[in-house]
Scaffold this active site. Structure first.
Site, short mmCIF file in Angstrom:
data_model
loop_
_atom_site.label_atom_id
_atom_site.label_comp_id
_atom_site.label_asym_id
_atom_site.label_seq_id
_atom_site.Cartn_x
_atom_site.Cartn_y
_atom_site.Cartn_z
N ASP A 26 -10.16 61.66 41.82
CA ASP A 26 -11.09 62.52 42.57
C ASP A 26 -10.75 63.99 42.39
O ASP A 26 -11.63 64.81 42.11
CB ASP A 26 -11.06 62.15 44.06
CG ASP A 26 -11.58 60.74 44.31
OD1 ASP A 26 -12.39 60.27 43.50
OD2 ASP A 26 -11.18 60.12 45.31
N ARG A 268 -9.60 55.05 31.99
CA ARG A 268 -9.99 54.36 33.22
C ARG A 268 -10.67 55.34 34.16
O ARG A 268 -10.48 56.56 34.07
CB ARG A 268 -8.77 53.76 33.90
CG ARG A 268 -7.90 54.79 34.58
CD ARG A 268 -6.69 54.17 35.24
NE ARG A 268 -6.24 55.00 36.35
CZ ARG A 268 -5.08 54.84 36.99
NH1 ARG A 268 -4.25 53.89 36.62
NH2 ARG A 268 -4.77 55.62 37.99
N GLY A 269 -11.46 54.80 35.10
CA GLY A 269 -12.07 55.64 36.12
C GLY A 269 -13.13 56.55 35.54
O GLY A 269 -13.81 56.22 34.58
N GLU A 270 -13.26 57.73 36.12
CA GLU A 270 -14.37 58.64 35.76
C GLU A 270 -13.95 59.80 34.87
O GLU A 270 -14.52 60.03 33.81
CB GLU A 270 -15.01 59.18 37.04
CG GLU A 270 -16.15 60.14 36.80
CD GLU A 270 -16.90 60.52 38.06
OE1 GLU A 270 -17.46 61.62 38.11
OE2 GLU A 270 -16.94 59.69 39.01
N ASP A 271 -12.93 60.55 35.30
CA ASP A 271 -12.59 61.78 34.59
C ASP A 271 -12.17 61.50 33.15
O ASP A 271 -12.65 62.14 32.22
CB ASP A 271 -11.47 62.51 35.33
CG ASP A 271 -11.11 63.83 34.67
OD1 ASP A 271 -12.01 64.68 34.49
OD2 ASP A 271 -9.94 64.02 34.30
N SER A 272 -11.28 60.53 32.94
CA SER A 272 -10.80 60.27 31.59
C SER A 272 -11.91 59.66 30.72
O SER A 272 -11.92 59.86 29.50
CB SER A 272 -9.58 59.36 31.61
OG SER A 272 -9.86 58.11 32.21
#
Length: 383
Positions: A26, A268-272
């Site tokens: 986040d 993984r996730g959003e930023d990467s």
């Protein structure tokens, strides 16, 4: 469309609210947004309940952003000039004292909820919709939904104006040397950033065929259990083929450099995920697994866009299956097969080019705010 310049008269004061929930994803997104806004000349404050990750995340060249502790803003409004724009990241519910201050202001700020990234159809339906506040400290104000996404009907993706030019000037061998990892001809480099439930043995078993038996340097980011990874390499008898390298915590700039320097990126996730797409390298995305299985439809929605137009290719079913396997959506004991490196690389570049046709998120966000402010909507309900 390319990144648009921001008119001087549009420069504004922005407050970004962020609660750190899961492994700095986040605050990673929020910090990139803060930096993009500050680079365009806006005044930015980040209000967060955990700023510890900024110690390694930001670089010495970072644009100035004021960082405030969330607890310090719970009892009274932030000092200094009031914000023109408030971004509530991922529905984090800003402190009641702040919301009450916006309501009492002669001109309330434009208030937005920056939502999580998804390719699901509801994103286009919900992007830009108002959310009138009928109760609570913000009663009478309006919050606006702003959804990132992969299509023209969404808010786009974070992409600072110079990121692709920075990559064009990037000297991978020099960066490897700076990291103490001299570049070696013929070596394949793979970055690994994953959640604990990732099927690592299946990945390790797939790497020799994908690399065409070339040696592989597997770079384990700091949040990955490198000991478990090394044990799996030995257990599979791959120690002569796969070298595990433990990385320190990387700044945003150096994480970009890692993605640019590698031949394959596990993210993984959003930023990467967003950074892997701008890197233009093959990638596997691991979503945050949810108990109700909601990550399955979310992955399927992404693949519908990511693999559109590839139905006749021989490698696309392999990539679809690899993404499902990497996300625990196939039998765990089944084999993982990766697409041929050359085909995968060509698709990664084509996908990046497709995404670059979108206007970037920060440009769209500024334009959206300008529109609401010019309509006199601000934080209040429209007539």
């Amino acid at each position: 469309m390319t990144n648009a310049a921001v008119p001087r008269q549009a420069l504004a004061r922005w407050d970004i609210y962020c609660r750190v929930i899961d492994n700095f994803g986040d605050i990673g997104v929020c910090w990139r947004l803060c930096q993009d806004l500050a680079a365009r000349g806006h005044s930015v404050r980040l209000v967060t309940d955990d700023a510890s990750a900024l110690a390694w995340m930001r670089t010495p060249e970072a644009h100035p952003v004021d960082v405030w502790a969330w607890t310090a803003s719970e009892a009274a409004a932030l000092p200094g000039l009031a914000a023109d724009v408030v971004v509530e990241a991922f529905g984090c519910d800003p402190p009641a004292a702040q919301v009450a201050a916006w309501r009492q202001a002669a001109q309330p700020p434009v208030w937005l909820n920056l939502e999580y990234l998804s390719a699901e159809p509801y994103v286009e339906r919900s992007h830009g919709l108002p959310s009138p506040q009928f109760t609570g400290p913000g009663q009478g104000l309006t919050k606006w939904f702003f959804y990132p996404g992969f299509t023209e009907g969404t808010g786009g993706l974070l992409r600072e104006p110079k990121v692709l030019r920075r990559q064009q000037r990037f000297d991978a061998p020099a960066w490897w040397a700076k990291m103490g990892l001299p570049w070696q001809p013929g070596l394949r480099s793979v970055s690994l950033f994953c959640y604990p439930q990732a099927p690592l043995p299946a990945l390790l078993a797939a790497l020799p065929a994908w690399s065409e038996q070339a040696p592989v340097r597997l770079l384990s980011t700091a949040s990955v259990d490198a000991t478990r990874l090394e044990d799996a390499v030995r257990a599979l008898g791959l120690a002569q083929h796969i070298q595990v390298v433990r990385l320190p915590w990387l700044s945003h700039a150096d994480y970009d450099h890692l993605l640019w320097a590698c031949d394959l990126n596990l993210v993984r996730g959003e930023d990467s995920l967003v950074r892997a797409q701008w890197a233009g390298r093959p990638f596997l995305w691991q979503l945050y697994a949810q108990d109700d299985g909601a990550h399955g439809p979310k992955l399927d929605a992404f693949m519908r866009h990511h693999l559109a137009g590839t139905e006749d290719s021989a490698w696309a079913p392999q990539l679809r299956q690899a993404l499902r396997h990497w996300n625990g959506l196939t039998p765990r004991d089944s084999a993982l097969t990766l697409p041929p490196a050359a085909d995968w690389q060509a698709h990664a570049l084509a996908w990046r080019q497709h995404l670059c046709q979108q206007t970037d998120l920060c440009t769209q966000l500024v334009a959206f705010v300008q529109q609401k402010a010019s309509q006199g909507a601000g934080g209040r309900p429209s007539a």
